[in-house]
Design an enzyme around this catalytic site. Sequence first.
Site, PDB file in Angstrom:
ATOM      1  N   GLY A  17       0.955  -1.235   0.123  1.00 52.24           N
ATOM      2  CA  GLY A  17       0.017  -0.126  -0.070  1.00 52.24           C
ATOM      3  C   GLY A  17       0.791   1.483  -0.002  1.00 52.24           C
ATOM      4  N   ALA A  18       0.570   2.142  -0.809  1.00 51.57           N
ATOM      5  CA  ALA A  18       1.320   3.251  -1.062  1.00 51.57           C
ATOM      6  C   ALA A  18       0.343   4.602  -0.948  1.00 51.57           C
ATOM      7  CB  ALA A  18       1.896   3.327  -2.393  1.00 51.57           C
ATOM      8  N   ALA A  44      -0.581   5.991   4.848  1.00 53.55           N
ATOM      9  CA  ALA A  44       0.153   5.273   5.855  1.00 53.55           C
ATOM     10  C   ALA A  44       1.317   4.534   5.133  1.00 53.55           C
ATOM     11  CB  ALA A  44      -0.904   4.442   6.279  1.00 53.55           C
ATOM     12  N   GLY A  45       1.178   3.813   3.891  1.00 47.26           N
ATOM     13  CA  GLY A  45       2.230   3.327   3.398  1.00 47.26           C
ATOM     14  C   GLY A  45       3.589   4.043   3.018  1.00 47.26           C
ATOM     15  N   PHE A  48     -14.008  21.272  12.968  1.00 46.55           N
ATOM     16  CA  PHE A  48     -14.426  20.142  12.503  1.00 46.55           C
ATOM     17  C   PHE A  48     -15.330  19.647  13.411  1.00 46.55           C
ATOM     18  CE2 PHE A  48     -13.099  17.240   8.712  1.00 46.55           C
ATOM     19  CZ  PHE A  48     -13.019  18.419   8.090  1.00 46.55           C
ATOM     20  N   ASP A  69      -8.911  -5.332   0.771  1.00 43.61           N
ATOM     21  CA  ASP A  69      -7.910  -6.399   0.409  1.00 43.61           C
ATOM     22  C   ASP A  69      -6.893  -6.815   1.862  1.00 43.61           C
ATOM     23  OD1 ASP A  69      -8.818  -5.171  -1.975  1.00 43.61           O
ATOM     24  OD2 ASP A  69      -6.910  -5.622  -2.841  1.00 43.61           O
ATOM     25  N   GLN A  94     -18.508   3.939   9.386  1.00 45.13           N
ATOM     26  CA  GLN A  94     -18.975   5.277   9.510  1.00 45.13           C
ATOM     27  C   GLN A  94     -19.813   5.870   8.294  1.00 45.13           C
ATOM     28  OE1 GLN A  94     -16.211   8.866   9.533  1.00 45.13           O
ATOM     29  NE2 GLN A  94     -16.779   8.842  11.603  1.00 45.13           N
ATOM     30  N   THR A 128     -17.291  17.892   1.790  1.00 47.43           N
ATOM     31  CA  THR A 128     -16.517  17.648   2.901  1.00 47.43           C
ATOM     32  C   THR A 128     -17.187  18.369   4.113  1.00 47.43           C
ATOM     33  OG1 THR A 128     -14.315  18.390   3.782  1.00 47.43           O
ATOM     34  CG2 THR A 128     -15.074  19.675   2.219  1.00 47.43           C
ATOM     35  N   GLU A 129     -16.815  17.659   5.407  1.00 48.15           N
ATOM     36  CA  GLU A 129     -17.324  18.391   6.703  1.00 48.15           C
ATOM     37  C   GLU A 129     -16.591  19.642   6.730  1.00 48.15           C
ATOM     38  OE1 GLU A 129     -17.114  15.582   9.926  1.00 48.15           O
ATOM     39  OE2 GLU A 129     -16.371  16.862  11.033  1.00 48.15           O
ATOM     40  N   ARG A 185     -15.181   7.637  14.305  1.00 47.32           N
ATOM     41  CA  ARG A 185     -13.892   8.564  14.011  1.00 47.32           C
ATOM     42  C   ARG A 185     -14.326  10.025  13.938  1.00 47.32           C
ATOM     43  NH1 ARG A 185     -11.558  10.937   9.328  1.00 47.32           N
ATOM     44  NH2 ARG A 185     -12.718   9.926   7.977  1.00 47.32           N
ATOM     45  N   LEU A 221      -6.366  11.266   8.754  1.00 42.03           N
ATOM     46  CA  LEU A 221      -5.067  11.454   8.003  1.00 42.03           C
ATOM     47  C   LEU A 221      -3.903  11.232   9.245  1.00 42.03           C
ATOM     48  CD1 LEU A 221      -5.798  14.212   5.559  1.00 42.03           C
ATOM     49  CD2 LEU A 221      -5.914  11.836   5.262  1.00 42.03           C
TER      50      LEU A 221
HETATM   51  C1  FAD Z   1     -13.617  11.387  -0.059  1.00 45.47           C
HETATM   52  C2  FAD Z   1     -12.810  11.247   0.965  1.00 45.47           C
HETATM   53  C3  FAD Z   1     -12.356  12.287   1.857  1.00 45.47           C
HETATM   54  C4  FAD Z   1     -11.706  12.134   3.131  1.00 45.47           C
HETATM   55  N1  FAD Z   1     -11.211  13.417   3.708  1.00 45.47           N
HETATM   56  C5  FAD Z   1     -10.539  13.081   4.814  1.00 45.47           C
HETATM   57  C6  FAD Z   1     -10.123  14.452   5.427  1.00 45.47           C
HETATM   58  O1  FAD Z   1     -10.112  15.337   5.080  1.00 45.47           O
HETATM   59  N2  FAD Z   1      -9.292  14.080   6.732  1.00 45.47           N
HETATM   60  C7  FAD Z   1      -9.083  12.855   7.080  1.00 45.47           C
HETATM   61  O2  FAD Z   1      -8.532  12.949   8.126  1.00 45.47           O
HETATM   62  N3  FAD Z   1      -9.626  11.765   6.523  1.00 45.47           N
HETATM   63  C8  FAD Z   1     -10.227  12.027   5.387  1.00 45.47           C
HETATM   64  N4  FAD Z   1     -10.722  10.662   4.816  1.00 45.47           N
HETATM   65  C9  FAD Z   1     -10.542   9.357   5.103  1.00 45.47           C
HETATM   66  C10 FAD Z   1      -8.786   9.324   4.955  1.00 45.47           C
HETATM   67  O3  FAD Z   1      -8.403   9.802   3.571  1.00 45.47           O
HETATM   68  C11 FAD Z   1      -8.482   7.776   4.540  1.00 45.47           C
HETATM   69  O4  FAD Z   1      -8.853   6.896   5.777  1.00 45.47           O
HETATM   70  C12 FAD Z   1      -7.010   7.598   4.360  1.00 45.47           C
HETATM   71  O5  FAD Z   1      -6.433   8.225   3.439  1.00 45.47           O
HETATM   72  C13 FAD Z   1      -6.492   6.107   4.201  1.00 45.47           C
HETATM   73  O6  FAD Z   1      -5.129   6.115   3.889  1.00 45.47           O
HETATM   74  P1  FAD Z   1      -4.383   4.791   3.767  1.00 45.47           P
HETATM   75  O7  FAD Z   1      -2.791   5.245   3.570  1.00 45.47           O
HETATM   76  O8  FAD Z   1      -4.669   3.714   5.073  1.00 45.47           O
HETATM   77  O9  FAD Z   1      -5.036   3.995   2.598  1.00 45.47           O
HETATM   78  P2  FAD Z   1      -5.268   4.492   1.131  1.00 45.47           P
HETATM   79  O10 FAD Z   1      -4.656   5.732   0.569  1.00 45.47           O
HETATM   80  O11 FAD Z   1      -6.574   3.894   0.665  1.00 45.47           O
HETATM   81  O12 FAD Z   1      -4.318   3.677   0.120  1.00 45.47           O
HETATM   82  C14 FAD Z   1      -4.139   2.146   0.066  1.00 45.47           C
HETATM   83  C15 FAD Z   1      -2.971   1.745  -0.705  1.00 45.47           C
HETATM   84  O13 FAD Z   1      -2.980   0.112  -0.592  1.00 45.47           O
HETATM   85  C16 FAD Z   1      -2.811  -0.019  -2.168  1.00 45.47           C
HETATM   86  N5  FAD Z   1      -3.430  -1.457  -2.200  1.00 45.47           N
HETATM   87  C17 FAD Z   1      -4.754  -2.052  -1.750  1.00 45.47           C
HETATM   88  N6  FAD Z   1      -4.834  -3.359  -1.956  1.00 45.47           N
HETATM   89  C18 FAD Z   1      -4.010  -3.754  -2.509  1.00 45.47           C
HETATM   90  C19 FAD Z   1      -3.170  -4.878  -3.081  1.00 45.47           C
HETATM   91  N7  FAD Z   1      -3.908  -6.008  -2.950  1.00 45.47           N
HETATM   92  N8  FAD Z   1      -2.127  -5.015  -3.392  1.00 45.47           N
HETATM   93  C20 FAD Z   1      -1.250  -3.908  -3.622  1.00 45.47           C
HETATM   94  N9  FAD Z   1      -1.856  -2.685  -3.295  1.00 45.47           N
HETATM   95  C21 FAD Z   1      -2.890  -2.686  -2.704  1.00 45.47           C
HETATM   96  C22 FAD Z   1      -3.581   0.865  -2.744  1.00 45.47           C
HETATM   97  O14 FAD Z   1      -2.997   0.814  -4.175  1.00 45.47           O
HETATM   98  C23 FAD Z   1      -2.741   2.210  -2.110  1.00 45.47           C
HETATM   99  O15 FAD Z   1      -1.679   2.244  -2.351  1.00 45.47           O
HETATM  100  C24 FAD Z   1     -11.509  10.785   3.554  1.00 45.47           C
HETATM  101  C25 FAD Z   1     -11.744   9.892   2.956  1.00 45.47           C
HETATM  102  C26 FAD Z   1     -12.609   9.798   1.687  1.00 45.47           C
HETATM  103  C27 FAD Z   1     -13.172   8.563   0.661  1.00 45.47           C
END
Ligand code: FAD
Length: 562
Positions: free
Chosen positions: A10-11, A14-15, A113, A210, A229, A243-244, A375, A381
Site C-alpha cells: 500500500g502506497a 500510511a504506506g 471540524f 484487500d 462510519q 467535505t465536513e 472517528r 489522516l
Molecule cells: C472522499 C474522502 C475524503 C476524506 N477526507 C478526509 C479528511 O479530510 N481528513 C481525514 O483525516 N480523513 C479523510 N478521509 C479518510 C482518509 O482519506 C483515509 O482514511 C486515508 O487516506 C486512508 O489512507 P491509507 O494510507 O490507509 O489507505 P489508502 O490511501 O486507501 O491507500 C491504500 C493503498 O493500498 C494499495 N492496495 C490496496 N490493496 C492492494 C493490493 N491487494 N495489492 C497492492 N496494493 C494494494 C492501494 O493501491 C493504495 O496504494 C477521507 C476519505 C474519503 C473517501
Amino acid sequence: MPSHDVLIIGAGLAGQRAALAAAQQGASVAIVSKVHPVRSHSVAAAGGINAALNPEDSWESHAFDTVKGSDYLGDQDAIEIMTREAPDEILWLEHAGVTFHRNETGHLGTRAFGGASQARTYYVADITGHAILHVLYEQLMKHHETVDRYEEWFTTALLQNDEGHCVGAICRNLRDGRFEIFDAKATILASGGAGQLYKPTTNGLIVTGDGIAQAYRIGAKLEDMEMVQYHPTTLAGNGLLITEGARGEGAQLFNAEGERFMEEYAPNKLELASRDVVSRAEQTEINEGRGFPDGTVALDITKVPRKRTLEALREIVNIGRDFAGVDITREPIHIRPGMHYIMGGVKTDVDGLTSIPGLYAAGEVACVSVHGGNRLGANSLLDTLIFGRRSGEHAARRAVQMTMPSSSASRVKDAEKEIAEILARPPEGRRIGAIKNELGETMNEYVAVFRDAEGLATALEVIQRLKEEAAKAPVDDRGSVFNQDVIAAIELGYMLDCAEAIVVAAQERKESRGAQFRLDYPKRNDREWLKHIDITVNGADLPKVSYSPVTITRWQPEERAY
Ligand SMILES: Cc1cc2nc3c(=O)[nH]c(=O)nc-3n(C[C@H](O)[C@H](O)[C@H](O)COP(=O)(O)OP(=O)(O)OC[C@H]3O[C@@H](n4cnc5c(N)ncnc54)[C@H](O)[C@@H]3O)c2cc1C
C-alpha cells in the site's frame, strides 16, 4: 525474487509514511501498490488533519474529544500517543513542503471540524490528502536507493513460515500477469479501507478491503469491525463527499420544512456534533417524513461567504456543479448520510504489530483502536501518518535482528493455479458486477445508520449466498496484461470476507454505541459491552468472536452529549 528488510503493501499516506520512516532507519524497503501511488485513495482526502498545535490548545483536549467521539470504545493509550505526536507531525509535513493554509497573520490557519472543542484542523483548501500524498511521494524519490517501488503490482496473499510468522507476500505484476514472491523480514499492511462493499460509498473503486481480508485469512485478529462510519454529507445516488470542511466553515443543515433540525439533536455543537450523531439526526428526519422526496435533507453552504467558499472549498464547488447541477455558492445542496470509513480493521498495538509475528498494519486497514465507535473528522489522516511512521520505525528495528527468510517457489505455482481456476469458470455464472451491486445495496440497507437483528440476519444470509455465487462468477478477459477482470474476481472475495466480519460483529454487539445503532438495543450498555469485539477466521464456518478490553487511562466513560 525481491527480498527486503521491510515490505510495505500500500502506497497511500500510511504506506508512504511507513516507507520513509523505515528507510530513514537504514532498512531496505519495497513498497507495493495496485495503482500508481499518487492515485491511492488518500488523494481524495479533503477537509484536513487534526493537531493541537496552537498554544491555547492542548493534546489533552484533542485526546478527550477523540475519546468522547469514539463513544469511549477507543483505546486511550493509543489516543494519547496519536494526539501527543500530532503537532510534530504537522510541522514535519510543513517542513517537507506541504503548503498548509496560512491565516492573515501568516501563521498556520485552522478550521473547525465535528466533535472538536477547538478549531484544530490544518488544511490545504479542500485537497489536503492530495497535497500531503504528493509531498510524501517526492520525499520517497529521495530514498530511491533503498526504497524499491513496485507500482501497479497486486498483492494476492501474505506468506507465513512454519512457525506462523509473516515472511512476505505474493504479488502479481499487473502489466504482464507475472507472479513474484516478495521475501521480507517484516511486512506492513497499509492497504486502506473497505468502502466498496457498500453502495453508494464515498470511497473509490480500489478500496476493496484487500488487506483486511488477507490478514484475516492467515489468522490475524480483526477488531471493531461493526463500526462503519456514515458521513453526514454525501450526494444522493453517487455517494460523492461534500467535505465536513463545509460545516466547519459555517454551512447549516435544514429539513424540507426549513427547520435547522440539529438544534434539537445537538443544541451545543449543532452541525459540528460528531458524525454518528449528525448522520442519525439526518436519517431520523428523512425516515419521519421531514426530508425531501429524493430521500435527502439540505446543506446550505450559502451561509459561508462566497469568496471564502471559492477559496477554501473549491473542490466541492466543482462537485456540486458537475455531479448535482447545483451552484453551492447560491443555493442549498441535497445530501444524505453515506458510507465513508471503517473504524475497524486488523487489530494492532501502538507500533502497528498485529497478532501475527512479522506482520504490521497501519492506516485505514488497521484498528489501533484510536477511533473506537466513531472517528472524528480529520483524525484519519493523522492516524495514517502517526501509526504509519511508528510501524515503519518498529519494523526496521525488528529487521536488523533477523536473517532474510525465504519462501518456497511453489507458492508461485499455487497462485498461478488460482488464476487458472478463475479463468476456467464456465460462462453461465452470475456476473461479478451484479454480485458486487447486490452486496453493496444489501449492506447499505441492513448494516447502515440503523440496524436490528432481523436486518442483520438477512444481510448475513445474502452474503453467504453471494459467496457461493462469487466462487463461480465468470470473467471475460483471459489475457495477462492488465487483466482487471481477474483482479475484480479476487477483490470480490476480499469484500465478502470483510462484509461477513462486519455483520457478525454487528450481530454480536447488542447495544448502541458510536456508529452502531441497534433499534432493538437502543441504549449504550457499558456494563456488558465496554469491550472490543475481535473476529478471527474459523475455517469455512462463520468467523469466531472473542473480546478484548478497552484501555482506559484517564477518561472514565460518561454520557455523551453535544
Ligand atoms: C472522499 C474522502 C475524503 C476524506 N477526507 C478526509 C479528511 O479530510 N481528513 C481525514 O483525516 N480523513 C479523510 N478521509 C479518510 C482518509 O482519506 C483515509 O482514511 C486515508 O487516506 C486512508 O489512507 P491509507 O494510507 O490507509 O489507505 P489508502 O490511501 O486507501 O491507500 C491504500 C493503498 O493500498 C494499495 N492496495 C490496496 N490493496 C492492494 C493490493 N491487494 N495489492 C497492492 N496494493 C494494494 C492501494 O493501491 C493504495 O496504494 C477521507 C476519505 C474519503 C473517501
